[in-house]
Design an enzyme around this catalytic site. Structure first.
Site, PDB file in Angstrom:
ATOM      1  N   ASN A 118       0.838  -1.191   0.000  1.00 59.42           N
ATOM      2  CA  ASN A 118       0.000   0.000   0.000  1.00 59.42           C
ATOM      3  C   ASN A 118       0.877   1.246   0.000  1.00 59.42           C
ATOM      4  OD1 ASN A 118      -0.435   1.943   2.512  1.00 59.42           O
ATOM      5  ND2 ASN A 118       0.197  -0.062   3.333  1.00 59.42           N
ATOM      6  N   ARG A 119       0.379   2.261  -0.681  1.00 59.82           N
ATOM      7  CA  ARG A 119       0.983   3.587  -0.609  1.00 59.82           C
ATOM      8  C   ARG A 119      -0.141   4.611  -0.414  1.00 59.82           C
ATOM      9  NH1 ARG A 119       2.462   1.997  -6.103  1.00 59.82           N
ATOM     10  NH2 ARG A 119       1.014   2.890  -7.643  1.00 59.82           N
ATOM     11  N   ASN A 147      -3.994   5.913  16.395  1.00 61.20           N
ATOM     12  CA  ASN A 147      -2.696   6.052  15.735  1.00 61.20           C
ATOM     13  C   ASN A 147      -2.636   7.443  15.095  1.00 61.20           C
ATOM     14  OD1 ASN A 147      -0.756   5.834  13.415  1.00 61.20           O
ATOM     15  ND2 ASN A 147      -0.515   3.758  14.218  1.00 61.20           N
ATOM     16  N   SER A 183       5.666   5.106   8.720  1.00 57.07           N
ATOM     17  CA  SER A 183       5.054   4.797   7.429  1.00 57.07           C
ATOM     18  C   SER A 183       6.004   5.211   6.312  1.00 57.07           C
ATOM     19  CB  SER A 183       3.728   5.539   7.274  1.00 57.07           C
ATOM     20  OG  SER A 183       3.266   5.453   5.935  1.00 57.07           O
ATOM     21  N   ASN A 185       5.063   5.963   3.359  1.00 60.39           N
ATOM     22  CA  ASN A 185       4.256   6.594   2.318  1.00 60.39           C
ATOM     23  C   ASN A 185       4.033   8.088   2.508  1.00 60.39           C
ATOM     24  OD1 ASN A 185       3.872   4.053   1.035  1.00 60.39           O
ATOM     25  ND2 ASN A 185       2.346   3.563   2.601  1.00 60.39           N
ATOM     26  N   GLY A 305       2.963  -9.871   9.560  1.00 58.24           N
ATOM     27  CA  GLY A 305       2.938 -11.213   9.001  1.00 58.24           C
ATOM     28  C   GLY A 305       2.390 -12.294   9.900  1.00 58.24           C
TER      29      GLY A 305
END
Length: 367
Positions: A118-119, A147, A183, A185, A305
């Site tokens: 994802n971006r 967050n 992040s 992004n 994961g």
């Protein structure tokens, strides 16, 4: 079975982001209609298992499996997610001002790799929008973490102002807060993990949290820092030491990775943060490193994961007190939460532990 045989085939034929919004809207609706929450609990709820109950920061968690940030960015479906067995959940990342995020497309499935890229770029409705969403959903049934991040247009030199604004606006709505500086992004955001920038940012965050606690009273609310899995060993050491000195309450290990090692799917070349199975071992190893560097003094939430109870248990044994899932929920569906919790009970008994707290960090003691 219900998810994999009916819902998943439909969702996976859709654009990933459209499927994402459909899921959030569906859970939002179920959380509002009479009997909706009870139906979700009946199908996917998790029983009460005393050996999995945890108390951290004077907050009680009925089980250690939480929902990571990024799925419910705007706090729109908290009642729905609360009803499918999670022990806690994160909403966000939220920024002071609403922002659209990066151009479409920006979310990609990698089924052969059990992964997502994802971006998104912190697309969210802003603090006022999240406040409205959370205010209109009634009493929560699980702990909620908010967050927080900075707007894309805010330079790093002024980032502390954005984090302060998030805390000021949303302090009364969260049980704890997570400072997102990892992040990949948002341009230059990860630079806040290094040097004096991190010390100054965390000092400002702690100052704001203390000010809000003094204003509102009640239980002091914890604040955690979420770090990237791509730090060098030297950066991990420095970052862990800085976080420890800052007197924050804990660390989330870890965010998505920019690594693309070993991927098979054609989407592997897409820019953005990679989550899912390729991150499993990397994040577990980093949890162990952070646990050692902090001497087990700071609670860790392990993320990255987790698809099975064994994945979660490895992170707990490495030093995580709680764990979070995201990508696996997309691939496995809501039954994942119950399956992980049941598996954790079996693994604890198998190793002779009477309570999950006994397993935290046990990999470092040879147990």
């Amino acid at each position: 079975m219900l998810y994999k045989s009916i819902a998943k085939p439909v969702l996976f034929r859709m654009d990933p982001e459209k499927a994402h919004h459909l899921t959030i809207d569906g859970l939002h609706t179920f959380g509002k209609i009479p009997g909706g929450r009870r139906l979700l609990q009946a199908v996917w709820g998790v029983g009460v298992y005393p050996e999995l109950e945890t108390e951290l920061w004077n907050i009680k968690f009925t089980n250690p499996v939480g929902l990571a940030a990024g799925l419910d960015k705007n706090g729109k479906a908290v009642p729905g997610f609360s009803s499918i067995g999670f022990g806690f959940m994160e909403v966000g990342t939220v920024t002071p001002k609403p922002q659209e995020g990066n151009p479409l497309p920006r979310l990609f499935r990698l089924p052969e790799d059990g992964a997502l890229i994802n971006r998104m770029g912190f697309n969210n409705v802003g603090i006022e929008g999240m406040k409205r969403n959370l205010r209109n959903q009634g009493k929560r049934t699980i702990p909620l973490a908010i967050n927080i991040g900075k707007n894309k247009a805010t330079p790093n030199e002024q980032a502390h102002e954005d984090y302060r604004a998030c805390i000021q606006a949303l302090y009364g709505y969260g049980d704890f807060f997570v400072v997102n500086i990892s992040s990949p992004n948002t341009p230059d955001l990860r630079n806040l993990q290094h040097g004096d920038d991190l010390s100054r940012l965390l000092a400002a965050v702690k100052d704001e949290m203390d000010a809000m606690h003094a204003k509102f009273g009640g239980r002091e609310k914890p604040v955690l820092v979420k770090i990237a899995p791509d730090l060098t060993p030297e950066e991990v050491e420095y970052t862990a030491a800085t976080i420890l000195r800052s007197n924050v309450s804990g660390i989330i290990v870890s965010n998505t990775t920019i690594s693309r090692d070993g991927l098979a799917n054609a989407n592997r070349g897409e820019t953005g943060g990679l989550s899912g199975r390729p991150l499993t071992g990397k994040s577990t190893e980093l949890i162990g490193t952070v646990y050692r560097l902090t001497e087990g003094k700071l609670p860790i939430i392990g993320s990255g994961g987790i698809f099975t109870a064994e994945d979660a248990y490895a992170k707990i044994r490495a030093g995580a007190s709680l764990v979070e899932v995201y990508t696996a929920l997309i691939y496995e569906g809501p039954a994942l939460v119950k399956r992980i919790n049941r598996g954790l009970r079996q693994l604890l008994r198998q190793d002779g532990f009477k309570h999950i707290s006994e397993a935290v960090g046990s990999a470092h003691t040879g147990r």
